[in-house]
Write a protein that holds these residues in place. Structure first.
Motif, PDB file in Angstrom:
ATOM      1  N   GLY A 106       0.795  -1.214   0.000  1.00  0.00           N
ATOM      2  CA  GLY A 106       0.000   0.000   0.000  1.00  0.00           C
ATOM      3  C   GLY A 106       0.828   1.264   0.000  1.00  0.00           C
ATOM      4  O   GLY A 106       0.563   2.194  -0.761  1.00  0.00           O
ATOM      5  N   ALA A 107       1.837   1.347   0.873  1.00  0.00           N
ATOM      6  CA  ALA A 107       2.660   2.552   0.961  1.00  0.00           C
ATOM      7  C   ALA A 107       3.634   2.627  -0.208  1.00  0.00           C
ATOM      8  O   ALA A 107       3.996   1.603  -0.793  1.00  0.00           O
ATOM      9  CB  ALA A 107       3.426   2.575   2.274  1.00  0.00           C
ATOM     10  N   ASP A 108       4.073   3.842  -0.514  1.00  0.00           N
ATOM     11  CA  ASP A 108       4.998   4.011  -1.622  1.00  0.00           C
ATOM     12  C   ASP A 108       6.139   4.934  -1.233  1.00  0.00           C
ATOM     13  O   ASP A 108       6.269   5.366  -0.080  1.00  0.00           O
ATOM     14  CB  ASP A 108       4.255   4.530  -2.856  1.00  0.00           C
ATOM     15  CG  ASP A 108       3.748   5.971  -2.686  1.00  0.00           C
ATOM     16  OD1 ASP A 108       3.907   6.544  -1.590  1.00  0.00           O
ATOM     17  OD2 ASP A 108       3.195   6.508  -3.654  1.00  0.00           O
ATOM     18  N   PHE A 109       6.986   5.248  -2.226  1.00  0.00           N
ATOM     19  CA  PHE A 109       8.160   6.070  -1.977  1.00  0.00           C
ATOM     20  C   PHE A 109       7.805   7.479  -1.522  1.00  0.00           C
ATOM     21  O   PHE A 109       8.579   8.120  -0.814  1.00  0.00           O
ATOM     22  CB  PHE A 109       9.048   6.119  -3.230  1.00  0.00           C
ATOM     23  CG  PHE A 109       8.392   6.756  -4.434  1.00  0.00           C
ATOM     24  CD1 PHE A 109       8.509   8.117  -4.671  1.00  0.00           C
ATOM     25  CD2 PHE A 109       7.669   5.971  -5.327  1.00  0.00           C
ATOM     26  CE1 PHE A 109       7.916   8.695  -5.778  1.00  0.00           C
ATOM     27  CE2 PHE A 109       7.074   6.548  -6.440  1.00  0.00           C
ATOM     28  CZ  PHE A 109       7.186   7.914  -6.669  1.00  0.00           C
ATOM     29  N   GLY A 110       6.632   7.981  -1.895  1.00  0.00           N
ATOM     30  CA  GLY A 110       6.242   9.328  -1.493  1.00  0.00           C
ATOM     31  C   GLY A 110       6.113   9.458   0.009  1.00  0.00           C
ATOM     32  O   GLY A 110       6.640  10.400   0.626  1.00  0.00           O
ATOM     33  N   LEU A 111       5.423   8.514   0.638  1.00  0.00           N
ATOM     34  CA  LEU A 111       5.284   8.534   2.095  1.00  0.00           C
ATOM     35  C   LEU A 111       6.629   8.329   2.776  1.00  0.00           C
ATOM     36  O   LEU A 111       6.951   8.997   3.761  1.00  0.00           O
ATOM     37  CB  LEU A 111       4.297   7.449   2.545  1.00  0.00           C
ATOM     38  CG  LEU A 111       2.813   7.758   2.402  1.00  0.00           C
ATOM     39  CD1 LEU A 111       1.989   6.516   2.721  1.00  0.00           C
ATOM     40  CD2 LEU A 111       2.406   8.903   3.329  1.00  0.00           C
ATOM     41  N   ALA A 112       7.427   7.384   2.251  1.00  0.00           N
ATOM     42  CA  ALA A 112       8.735   7.115   2.854  1.00  0.00           C
ATOM     43  C   ALA A 112       9.635   8.339   2.763  1.00  0.00           C
ATOM     44  O   ALA A 112      10.314   8.709   3.733  1.00  0.00           O
ATOM     45  CB  ALA A 112       9.383   5.914   2.175  1.00  0.00           C
ATOM     46  N   ASP A 113       9.648   8.981   1.599  1.00  0.00           N
ATOM     47  CA  ASP A 113      10.494  10.159   1.434  1.00  0.00           C
ATOM     48  C   ASP A 113      10.022  11.321   2.309  1.00  0.00           C
ATOM     49  O   ASP A 113      10.837  12.042   2.899  1.00  0.00           O
ATOM     50  CB  ASP A 113      10.494  10.599  -0.027  1.00  0.00           C
ATOM     51  CG  ASP A 113      11.247   9.626  -0.939  1.00  0.00           C
ATOM     52  OD1 ASP A 113      11.867   8.680  -0.414  1.00  0.00           O
ATOM     53  OD2 ASP A 113      11.195   9.821  -2.169  1.00  0.00           O
ATOM     54  N   ALA A 114       8.707  11.507   2.392  1.00  0.00           N
ATOM     55  CA  ALA A 114       8.174  12.610   3.200  1.00  0.00           C
ATOM     56  C   ALA A 114       8.529  12.430   4.664  1.00  0.00           C
ATOM     57  O   ALA A 114       8.904  13.391   5.356  1.00  0.00           O
ATOM     58  CB  ALA A 114       6.664  12.714   3.013  1.00  0.00           C
ATOM     59  N   GLN A 115       8.433  11.205   5.164  1.00  0.00           N
ATOM     60  CA  GLN A 115       8.808  10.949   6.558  1.00  0.00           C
ATOM     61  C   GLN A 115      10.305  11.180   6.762  1.00  0.00           C
ATOM     62  O   GLN A 115      10.716  11.827   7.734  1.00  0.00           O
ATOM     63  CB  GLN A 115       8.425   9.506   6.957  1.00  0.00           C
ATOM     64  CG  GLN A 115       8.648   9.174   8.421  1.00  0.00           C
ATOM     65  CD  GLN A 115      10.086   8.813   8.757  1.00  0.00           C
ATOM     66  OE1 GLN A 115      10.821   8.320   7.898  1.00  0.00           O
ATOM     67  NE2 GLN A 115      10.490   9.081   9.993  1.00  0.00           N
ATOM     68  N   ALA A 116      11.118  10.681   5.838  1.00  0.00           N
ATOM     69  CA  ALA A 116      12.566  10.813   5.979  1.00  0.00           C
ATOM     70  C   ALA A 116      13.000  12.277   5.921  1.00  0.00           C
ATOM     71  O   ALA A 116      13.985  12.664   6.569  1.00  0.00           O
ATOM     72  CB  ALA A 116      13.271  10.013   4.885  1.00  0.00           C
ATOM     73  N   GLU A 117      12.286  13.091   5.170  1.00  0.00           N
ATOM     74  CA  GLU A 117      12.620  14.509   5.056  1.00  0.00           C
ATOM     75  C   GLU A 117      12.053  15.339   6.201  1.00  0.00           C
ATOM     76  O   GLU A 117      12.283  16.547   6.274  1.00  0.00           O
ATOM     77  CB  GLU A 117      12.095  15.053   3.727  1.00  0.00           C
ATOM     78  CG  GLU A 117      12.823  14.491   2.519  1.00  0.00           C
ATOM     79  CD  GLU A 117      12.165  14.883   1.210  1.00  0.00           C
ATOM     80  OE1 GLU A 117      11.351  15.836   1.214  1.00  0.00           O
ATOM     81  OE2 GLU A 117      12.450  14.241   0.186  1.00  0.00           O
ATOM     82  N   GLY A 118      11.309  14.707   7.107  1.00  0.00           N
ATOM     83  CA  GLY A 118      10.771  15.422   8.255  1.00  0.00           C
ATOM     84  C   GLY A 118       9.524  16.224   7.957  1.00  0.00           C
ATOM     85  O   GLY A 118       9.171  17.121   8.724  1.00  0.00           O
ATOM     86  N   LEU A 119       8.805  15.901   6.884  1.00  0.00           N
ATOM     87  CA  LEU A 119       7.578  16.621   6.571  1.00  0.00           C
ATOM     88  C   LEU A 119       6.448  16.257   7.523  1.00  0.00           C
ATOM     89  O   LEU A 119       5.483  17.002   7.650  1.00  0.00           O
ATOM     90  CB  LEU A 119       7.160  16.336   5.125  1.00  0.00           C
ATOM     91  CG  LEU A 119       8.158  16.761   4.051  1.00  0.00           C
ATOM     92  CD1 LEU A 119       7.604  16.491   2.665  1.00  0.00           C
ATOM     93  CD2 LEU A 119       8.509  18.248   4.198  1.00  0.00           C
ATOM     94  N   PHE A 120       6.555  15.114   8.175  1.00  0.00           N
ATOM     95  CA  PHE A 120       5.618  14.742   9.237  1.00  0.00           C
ATOM     96  C   PHE A 120       6.321  13.779  10.171  1.00  0.00           C
ATOM     97  O   PHE A 120       7.320  13.166   9.813  1.00  0.00           O
ATOM     98  CB  PHE A 120       4.327  14.130   8.667  1.00  0.00           C
ATOM     99  CG  PHE A 120       4.507  12.778   8.011  1.00  0.00           C
ATOM    100  CD1 PHE A 120       4.310  11.605   8.730  1.00  0.00           C
ATOM    101  CD2 PHE A 120       4.858  12.688   6.661  1.00  0.00           C
ATOM    102  CE1 PHE A 120       4.466  10.362   8.126  1.00  0.00           C
ATOM    103  CE2 PHE A 120       5.015  11.446   6.048  1.00  0.00           C
ATOM    104  CZ  PHE A 120       4.813  10.283   6.791  1.00  0.00           C
ATOM    105  N   ARG A 121       5.790  13.659  11.386  1.00  0.00           N
ATOM    106  CA  ARG A 121       6.368  12.756  12.380  1.00  0.00           C
ATOM    107  C   ARG A 121       5.739  11.383  12.240  1.00  0.00           C
ATOM    108  O   ARG A 121       4.523  11.234  12.265  1.00  0.00           O
ATOM    109  CB  ARG A 121       6.125  13.282  13.801  1.00  0.00           C
ATOM    110  CG  ARG A 121       6.849  14.552  14.161  1.00  0.00           C
ATOM    111  CD  ARG A 121       8.368  14.421  14.096  1.00  0.00           C
ATOM    112  NE  ARG A 121       8.885  13.367  14.967  1.00  0.00           N
ATOM    113  CZ  ARG A 121       9.239  13.571  16.245  1.00  0.00           C
ATOM    114  NH1 ARG A 121       9.112  14.758  16.801  1.00  0.00           N
ATOM    115  NH2 ARG A 121       9.737  12.586  16.947  1.00  0.00           N
TER     116      ARG A 121
END
Length: 401
Positions: A106-121
């Motif tokens: 279900g999850a993709d690179f967009g969610l993983a990248d956003a979390q890694a970049e600190g866009l959300f906790r």
């Protein structure tokens, strides 16, 4: 603030299974050293006054995009709506002490990248993209009267349909192209799928072998959804690294886990939750009636695997509003496993499965500074990990929540 010093802690590294008394210092988001009387060097200090410090928890079977138990409805939802739900779901997971999660479709690179970049906790996200399913398999959410399958390119669905060796190779390569940390394949029927039987075996040996070859060629691995011993054993023989669920495995399964150095990821809590409240969170009646086929067998399978020395990893597999029960898996497993083994399943053994030994699931210098400070001894009472209100602090990358 990624530099931090914890003083007067009881440090519990799961691999050793022993306590040491002292301090722990982090810098740059990593654990730098442990010992006694460490110098603060002008970094923030937290005196935990005898609190137990363990590595941040790892849940190796989640679905962060599953905002409902009606999985067939997800492809019709806006990807942006699903993403907003996922951000909320991941934030709650971090608040339960899970600093890394492995998404099982279900999850993709967009969610993983956003979390890694600190866009959300939220927890670090190891994703597989979409699970590979045969037509009419566990990843095919179409009802019997639906012909077309809307393979939307974004993250609103959990599975993608591919039939035949060439097609599964192409699908596997496509998920790897998008950065998948692992591949997920549906190797048997399941509860939430509308047209298959739980006791069905899915994909031919040639198709499964092709998927495994593609993963190995990319230095990745395959996780397989499988319930029955027939499905589990065939997947292990063909090189699958982790079996998800495995509720109906047998003694031969245990032998194959050991022969192939494979991992079992039971998900007991999801069946408990689906039986108790699945329908109110969107699980169709036809799927709810399937739950009994695997509900009672899960604990027996876990006991058999644990007794046989199988590497067992923590997983929850919860959907929609049932995500809040994520920590209850600790209590369920403690019915047949030692507290230390349950803790290891959510730390050091999980880290080994995902290829991050020394990076997560440990208090060793050099590891990510993902830490929990507990108000209690999890080796005496595993219920400490099942109750986030007993967490004095949750620290991710050296930063307290």
């Amino acid at each position: 603030m990624s530099a931090l010093l914890l003083r007067n802690a009881r440090l519990l590294d799961p691999a050793a299974g022993e306590y040491t008394e002292g301090d722990l210092r982090c810098a740059g988001g990593r654990i730098v050293e442990t010992g006694t009387g460490l110098k603060a060097d002008d970094v923030p200090v937290i005196d935990v006054r005898g609190g137990v410090v363990v590595p941040g928890l790892i849940d190796a079977h989640v679905h962060v995009t599953a905002s409902t138990a009606d999985l067939g409805s997800l492809p019709a939802q806006s990807p942006s709506y699903v993403a907003a739900h996922s951000v909320n779901t991941m934030g709650r997971m971090l608040e339960r002490g899970f600093t890394t999660v492995r998404d099982a479709s279900g999850a993709d690179f967009g969610l993983a990248d956003a979390q890694a970049e600190g866009l959300f906790r939220g927890p670090r996200l190891l994703f597989c993209g979409r699970a590979l399913s045969q037509t009419g398999g566990h990843g095919d959410s179409r009802g019997r009267g639906t012909y077309r399958h809307d393979d939307h390119p974004c993250c609103a669905g959990l599975g993608r349909i591919a039939d035949g060796v060439d097609a599964v190779r192409a699908a596997a390569r496509d998920e790897l192209r998008k950065g998948a940390h692992h591949l997920k394949v549906m190797a048997s029927g399941g509860v939430a799928s509308p047209t298959d039987r739980i006791d069905s075996v899915q994909y031919s040996a040639e198709e499964l072998r092709a998927i495994v070859e593609e993963a190995e060629g990319a230095n990745r691995y395959v996780a397989a959804h499988a319930y029955t011993a027939r499905a589990v054993n065939r997947a292990l023989e063909l090189g699958v690294r982790s079996i998800e669920h495995g509720n109906l495995l047998d003694d031969r399964s245990v032998e194959l886990f050991l022969e192939h150095d494979a991992f079992l990821v039971p998900t007991l809590v999801t069946y408990w939750a689906l039986k108790e409240e699945g329908r109110e969170h969107g699980l169709p009646e036809s799927s709810w009636r399937k739950v009994d086929e695997v509900l009672g067998a899960g604990l027996a399978a876990l006991e058999r695997a644990a007794r046989g020395g199988v590497k067992i990893v923590y997983g929850s597999d919860l959907l929609g509003g049932m995500h809040r029960h994520q920590n209850h898996e600790f209590r369920l497993r403690a019915e047949v496993q030692r507290p230390l083994d349950v803790l290891r399943s959510a730390t050091s053994v999980a880290a080994e499965l995902v290829g991050m030994t020394g990076e997560i699931g440990t208090l060793a210098p050099g590891a990510h500074a993902d830490l929990l400070v507990l108000d209690g001894d999890p080796l005496a009472d595993i219920g400490v990990l099942a109750a986030p209100e007993r967490f004095r602090a949750i620290i991710q990358g050296g930063v307290p929540l």
